[in-house]
Scaffold this motif. Structure first.
Motif, PDB file in Angstrom:
ATOM      1  N   ASN A 481       0.893  -1.101  -0.095  1.00 25.00           N
ATOM      2  CA  ASN A 481       0.101   0.157  -0.189  1.00 25.00           C
ATOM      3  C   ASN A 481       0.842   1.136   0.146  1.00 25.00           C
ATOM      4  N   ILE A 482       0.318   2.391  -0.689  1.00 28.17           N
ATOM      5  CA  ILE A 482       1.081   3.547  -0.682  1.00 28.17           C
ATOM      6  C   ILE A 482       0.230   4.556   0.067  1.00 28.17           C
ATOM      7  N   PHE A 483       0.688   5.271   1.154  1.00 30.11           N
ATOM      8  CA  PHE A 483       0.055   6.238   1.873  1.00 30.11           C
ATOM      9  C   PHE A 483       0.362   7.457   1.848  1.00 30.11           C
ATOM     10  N   ASP A 484      -0.768   8.410   1.577  1.00 33.11           N
ATOM     11  CA  ASP A 484      -0.458   9.965   1.529  1.00 33.11           C
ATOM     12  C   ASP A 484      -0.537  10.477   3.157  1.00 33.11           C
ATOM     13  N   LEU A 485       0.460  10.689   3.546  1.00 34.11           N
ATOM     14  CA  LEU A 485       0.572  10.729   5.022  1.00 34.11           C
ATOM     15  C   LEU A 485       0.120  12.140   5.498  1.00 34.11           C
ATOM     16  N   GLN A 486       0.164  13.336   4.455  1.00 37.14           N
ATOM     17  CA  GLN A 486      -0.291  14.547   4.734  1.00 37.14           C
ATOM     18  C   GLN A 486      -1.780  14.598   4.750  1.00 37.14           C
ATOM     19  N   GLU A 487      -2.283  13.855   3.722  1.00 31.21           N
ATOM     20  CA  GLU A 487      -3.592  13.873   3.547  1.00 31.21           C
ATOM     21  C   GLU A 487      -4.332  12.750   4.968  1.00 31.21           C
ATOM     22  N   TRP A 488      -3.654  11.921   5.070  1.00 32.73           N
ATOM     23  CA  TRP A 488      -3.874  11.298   6.587  1.00 32.73           C
ATOM     24  C   TRP A 488      -4.094  11.950   7.704  1.00 32.73           C
ATOM     25  N   ARG A 489      -2.941  12.904   7.887  1.00 30.31           N
ATOM     26  CA  ARG A 489      -3.231  13.784   9.006  1.00 30.31           C
ATOM     27  C   ARG A 489      -4.339  14.493   8.826  1.00 30.31           C
ATOM     28  N   ARG A 490      -4.476  15.212   7.913  1.00 27.15           N
ATOM     29  CA  ARG A 490      -5.640  16.226   7.563  1.00 27.15           C
ATOM     30  C   ARG A 490      -7.127  15.591   7.962  1.00 27.15           C
ATOM     31  N   ARG A 491      -6.940  14.392   7.504  1.00 32.61           N
ATOM     32  CA  ARG A 491      -8.399  13.879   7.641  1.00 32.61           C
ATOM     33  C   ARG A 491      -8.611  13.000   9.382  1.00 32.61           C
ATOM     34  N   ASN A 492      -7.504  13.108   9.912  1.00 32.73           N
ATOM     35  CA  ASN A 492      -7.615  12.281  11.221  1.00 32.73           C
ATOM     36  C   ASN A 492      -7.865  11.056  11.235  1.00 32.73           C
ATOM     37  N   LEU A 493      -7.306  10.033  10.322  1.00 35.74           N
ATOM     38  CA  LEU A 493      -7.865   8.747  10.304  1.00 35.74           C
ATOM     39  C   LEU A 493      -7.385   7.862  11.350  1.00 35.74           C
ATOM     40  N   THR A 494      -6.291   8.339  12.022  1.00 33.28           N
ATOM     41  CA  THR A 494      -5.913   7.255  13.208  1.00 33.28           C
ATOM     42  C   THR A 494      -7.074   7.521  14.230  1.00 33.28           C
ATOM     43  N   GLY A 495      -7.552   8.739  14.647  1.00 34.49           N
ATOM     44  CA  GLY A 495      -8.797   8.941  15.095  1.00 34.49           C
ATOM     45  C   GLY A 495      -9.978   8.059  15.048  1.00 34.49           C
ATOM     46  N   VAL A 496     -10.110   8.044  13.651  1.00 34.04           N
ATOM     47  CA  VAL A 496     -11.332   7.218  13.173  1.00 34.04           C
ATOM     48  C   VAL A 496     -11.089   5.730  13.583  1.00 34.04           C
ATOM     49  N   TYR A 497      -9.843   5.434  13.299  1.00 34.27           N
ATOM     50  CA  TYR A 497      -9.396   3.957  13.743  1.00 34.27           C
ATOM     51  C   TYR A 497      -9.667   3.887  15.074  1.00 34.27           C
ATOM     52  N   HIS A 498      -9.245   4.503  16.035  1.00 35.82           N
ATOM     53  CA  HIS A 498      -9.573   4.307  17.414  1.00 35.82           C
ATOM     54  C   HIS A 498     -10.985   4.165  17.895  1.00 35.82           C
ATOM     55  N   LYS A 499     -11.861   4.824  17.170  1.00 34.24           N
ATOM     56  CA  LYS A 499     -13.269   5.105  17.247  1.00 34.24           C
ATOM     57  C   LYS A 499     -13.608   3.464  17.107  1.00 34.24           C
ATOM     58  N   TYR A 500     -13.504   3.110  15.841  1.00 32.79           N
ATOM     59  CA  TYR A 500     -13.978   1.748  15.571  1.00 32.79           C
ATOM     60  C   TYR A 500     -13.335   0.497  16.218  1.00 32.79           C
ATOM     61  N   LEU A 501     -12.080   0.840  16.640  1.00 27.97           N
ATOM     62  CA  LEU A 501     -11.581  -0.182  17.333  1.00 27.97           C
ATOM     63  C   LEU A 501     -12.201  -0.405  18.959  1.00 27.97           C
ATOM     64  N   HIS A 502     -12.534   0.881  19.503  1.00 25.16           N
ATOM     65  CA  HIS A 502     -13.136   0.881  20.682  1.00 25.16           C
ATOM     66  C   HIS A 502     -14.506   0.277  20.668  1.00 25.16           C
ATOM     67  N   LEU A 503     -15.319   0.561  19.477  1.00 27.13           N
ATOM     68  CA  LEU A 503     -16.543  -0.051  19.336  1.00 27.13           C
ATOM     69  C   LEU A 503     -16.460  -1.523  19.220  1.00 27.13           C
ATOM     70  N   GLY A 504     -15.452  -2.072  18.263  1.00 34.59           N
ATOM     71  CA  GLY A 504     -15.539  -3.373  18.196  1.00 34.59           C
ATOM     72  C   GLY A 504     -15.124  -4.047  19.416  1.00 34.59           C
ATOM     73  N   ASN A 505     -14.658  -3.605  20.138  1.00 30.16           N
ATOM     74  CA  ASN A 505     -14.297  -4.069  21.837  1.00 30.16           C
ATOM     75  C   ASN A 505     -15.560  -4.329  22.435  1.00 30.16           C
ATOM     76  N   LYS A 506     -16.690  -3.274  22.186  1.00 28.50           N
ATOM     77  CA  LYS A 506     -17.792  -3.625  23.022  1.00 28.50           C
ATOM     78  C   LYS A 506     -18.749  -4.219  22.540  1.00 28.50           C
ATOM     79  N   ARG A 507     -18.780  -4.492  21.147  1.00 25.47           N
ATOM     80  CA  ARG A 507     -19.784  -5.206  20.455  1.00 25.47           C
ATOM     81  C   ARG A 507     -19.142  -5.979  19.205  1.00 25.47           C
ATOM     82  N   PRO A 508     -19.835  -6.970  18.604  1.00 21.52           N
ATOM     83  CA  PRO A 508     -19.309  -7.867  17.640  1.00 21.52           C
ATOM     84  C   PRO A 508     -19.521  -7.274  16.089  1.00 21.52           C
ATOM     85  N   LEU A 509     -18.694  -6.324  15.709  1.00 28.09           N
ATOM     86  CA  LEU A 509     -18.792  -5.641  14.575  1.00 28.09           C
ATOM     87  C   LEU A 509     -17.967  -6.155  13.413  1.00 28.09           C
TER      88      LEU A 509
END
Length: 593
Positions: A481-509
């Protein structure tokens, strides 16, 4: 007239006397003048004729005894696609006799011996025409055909014997447990005989005439059992129960097989463990200033081609580096960032100190140096509670923190440690990302080995998923995979990842693993790459086309059949092995061949 009749009668009587007594006289004269050797030969011929007559008589008696065991054919269940002993007809009885005659050389008939004598002269002449050690192609083809026929017949009869034993045991269950009747004893005896014959046949790879007789005796007993227990419904019920038990055993064995394969795919081979120990000892024998890899000034240069590899497998990382550099047009612009755990950091560093990749840059770092990652990740790791390293490994989830791991870079290519690079990858940095974050090869085309759908790993019965994602959305692959890290930071996708990671720990997603959470994190943020960039399916028997493998820039051994394991697929291993330095002393000392 009377005189003429009388003369005629005398003439006829004279002719009769001559026809009777002359042959006798000639025979006696021949016997009288025969020499001693001829007399012995004549006596031997008489003895052979007598022996053959007695042998034929004995076989006739034995055949009558065998045929006396025959009962009317019983057909409880008939399946045209299988060779079952449940349906035993007169035709099968004839075939059994043929198999017994062919399998046992000691029981060859005299007719076969006569035919052999007749053609013996022709065979000798053909052998004289051939060169010494030369074998006729016709003879080879005939031998192969005979071997295949013998094996096929053997397999059929083994299946029939097994079916007979199953039926006999089924009938045996219908009798009272304390019964000692003559029929019960006969049934138990037949079971024991056929099981012994079955083991003998499997061990010797041949069917003797005695085995054929045991099968006929068993069939006669089964016919008798059918007359004693004519209730077909009870028999069907019992066979269904036995079938269910057999299916349960098959399921259990398949589960054990899957577990053992998974265990074999996730454990470290002895050779790799030995390599790690030797490299670690060598690393700590160095002075601190000798442990530094060269070209450290290139690590933060955003104009170079940066590759990230997260792994604790030394040999696998070595193959990724070697294969990438073997195809690179500008190796001096290539920078590898290898992140491993604290335990493997010395060995990984020592390997690349001993095997410096030319002008390319290699940097090895421990994930324990990312203190900010430990503080965020350990909480979710404890909640996940999985024993599979694919799911609980920090290295596996590190891909979602790429902007934090490389704060000074704008683009980076992520390579899994189970890939082999076959083409120059420098063109990836010139791809127009069109405002997307992730560039990956799609896996949503049905019929391809890598085909996947969102609903395969994501739970679309949950309203959180149903309201935000489309089950028919195209999926893509991790591995190259090739990642555009500048666009990643602008969209805060690491925060999106953490959101769904926590939801997946609470319910079977979704199912465990980083792929489904990657799909939802980069949903509508992924640009599709040409499928020639990345071909998957070499880590399992997926049926990837050789043409696709040859044209691929990166081939991926995704699955549990990794090329460094004994369980790996031999037809793909050569792609990986050609980048391993098997002549290295440490690999030879650790028996890595």
């Amino acid at each position: 007239m009377k005189a003429f009749v009388k003369c005629s009668r005398i003439l006829i009587l004279s002719l009769l006397c001559v026809s009777v007594f002359v042959p006798i006289f000639l025979l006696s004269y021949r016997l009288k003048h025969i020499n001693s050797d001829g007399s012995k030969q004549f006596v031997e011929d008489l003895s052979i004729i007598k022996h053959r007559t007695e042998a034929q008589t004995l076989r006739a008696i034995q055949q009558e005894e065998i045929e006396g065991l025959k009962e009317p054919p019983l057909v409880v269940y008939k399946d045209d696609t299988s060779f079952s002993a449940v349906s035993f007809s007169a035709r099968e009885d004839t075939r059994l006799g043929e198999v017994g005659a062919l399998a046992d050389d000691a029981d060859l008939s005299e007719d076969n011996a006569t035919r052999y004598d007749t053609h013996e002269g022709d065979d000798k002449r053909q052998q004289e025409d051939k060169l010494p050690g030369e074998e006729s192609p016709v003879d080879t083809v005939q031998q192969d055909r005979d071997v295949r026929t013998t094996r096929r017949i053997l397999d059929e009869k083994v299946k029939e014997m097994k079916d007979q034993v199953i039926r006999a045991k089924a009938y045996l269950t219908f009798t009272p447990s304390n019964s000692s009747s003559h029929f019960v004893k006969e049934l138990k005896l037949r079971i024991k005989e056929v099981e012994r014959a079955l083991s003998q046949t499997t061990r010797d790879s041949r069917i003797s005439r005695r085995t054929v007789q045991k099968m006929k005796a068993m069939q006669s007993t089964l016919s008798k059992a059918h007359r004693i227990y004519p209730d077909c419904a009870a028999m069907v019920k019992k066979l269904r129960a036995m079938t269910y038990n057999a299916e349960e055993q098959v399921r259990s064995h398949r589960s054990q097989e899957i577990f053992l394969k998974e265990l074999g795919g996730r454990t470290i081979p002895k050779g790799l463990h030995c390599l790690s120990m030797r490299l670690t000892a060598e690393y700590f024998a160095l002075e601190p200033e000798q442990r530094e890899l060269p070209y450290k000034h290139k690590l933060q240069d955003p104009h170079l081609h940066h590759f990230a590899i997260f792994s604790d497998n030394i040999l696998a990382c070595s193959v990724v580096v070697n294969s990438t550099l073997s195809t690179a047009t500008e190796p001096d612009r290539v920078v590898f960032h290898i992140v491993t755990n604290f335990l493997n950091l010395p060995a990984m560093s020592m390997w690349f100190l001993l095997n410096t990749p030319g002008k390319a840059t290699v940097h090895v770092e421990s994930i324990d140096n990312f203190h900010w990652l430990s503080a965020k990740y350990n909480v979710t790791l404890q909640k996940e509670g999985s024993v599979d390293p694919r799911y609980n490994s920090e290295l596996n989830h590190l891909r979602f923190y790429l902007p934090d791991v490389f704060p000074n870079l704008s683009k980076i290519v992520l390579l899994d440690h189970d890939v082999v690079v076959q083409r120059d990858l420098s063109r990836l940095w010139s791809i127009n990302m069109k405002g997307k974050v992730n560039g990956a090869v799609e896996t949503c085309k049905e019929g391809e080995p890598s085909f996947r759908r969102m609903d395969m790993l994501v739970n679309f019965t949950d309203p959180i998923i149903t309201n935000k994602f489309d089950a028919k959305a195209c999926t893509w692959a991790f591995g190259m995979n090739i990642f555009d890290l500048q666009e990643w930071r602008r969209r805060n996708l690491t925060g999106v990842y953490h959101k769904y990671l926590h939801l997946g720990n609470k319910r079977p997603l979704w199912l465990a693993g980083s792929l489904p959470i990657g799909w939802v994190t980069f949903y509508k943020h992924t640009i599709p790459l040409d499928k020639k960039w990345h071909v998957l399916g070499l880590g399992y028997d997926s049926g990837v086309k050789q043409e696709d493998i040859d044209q691929a820039s990166v081939v991926h051994f995704d699955g549990i059949l990794k090329p460094w394991l004994d369980i790996g697929l031999d037809k793909y291993k050569h792609l990986w092995k050609k980048h391993v330095k098997y002549e290295h002393p440490y690999l030879q000392q650790c028996n890595i061949h």
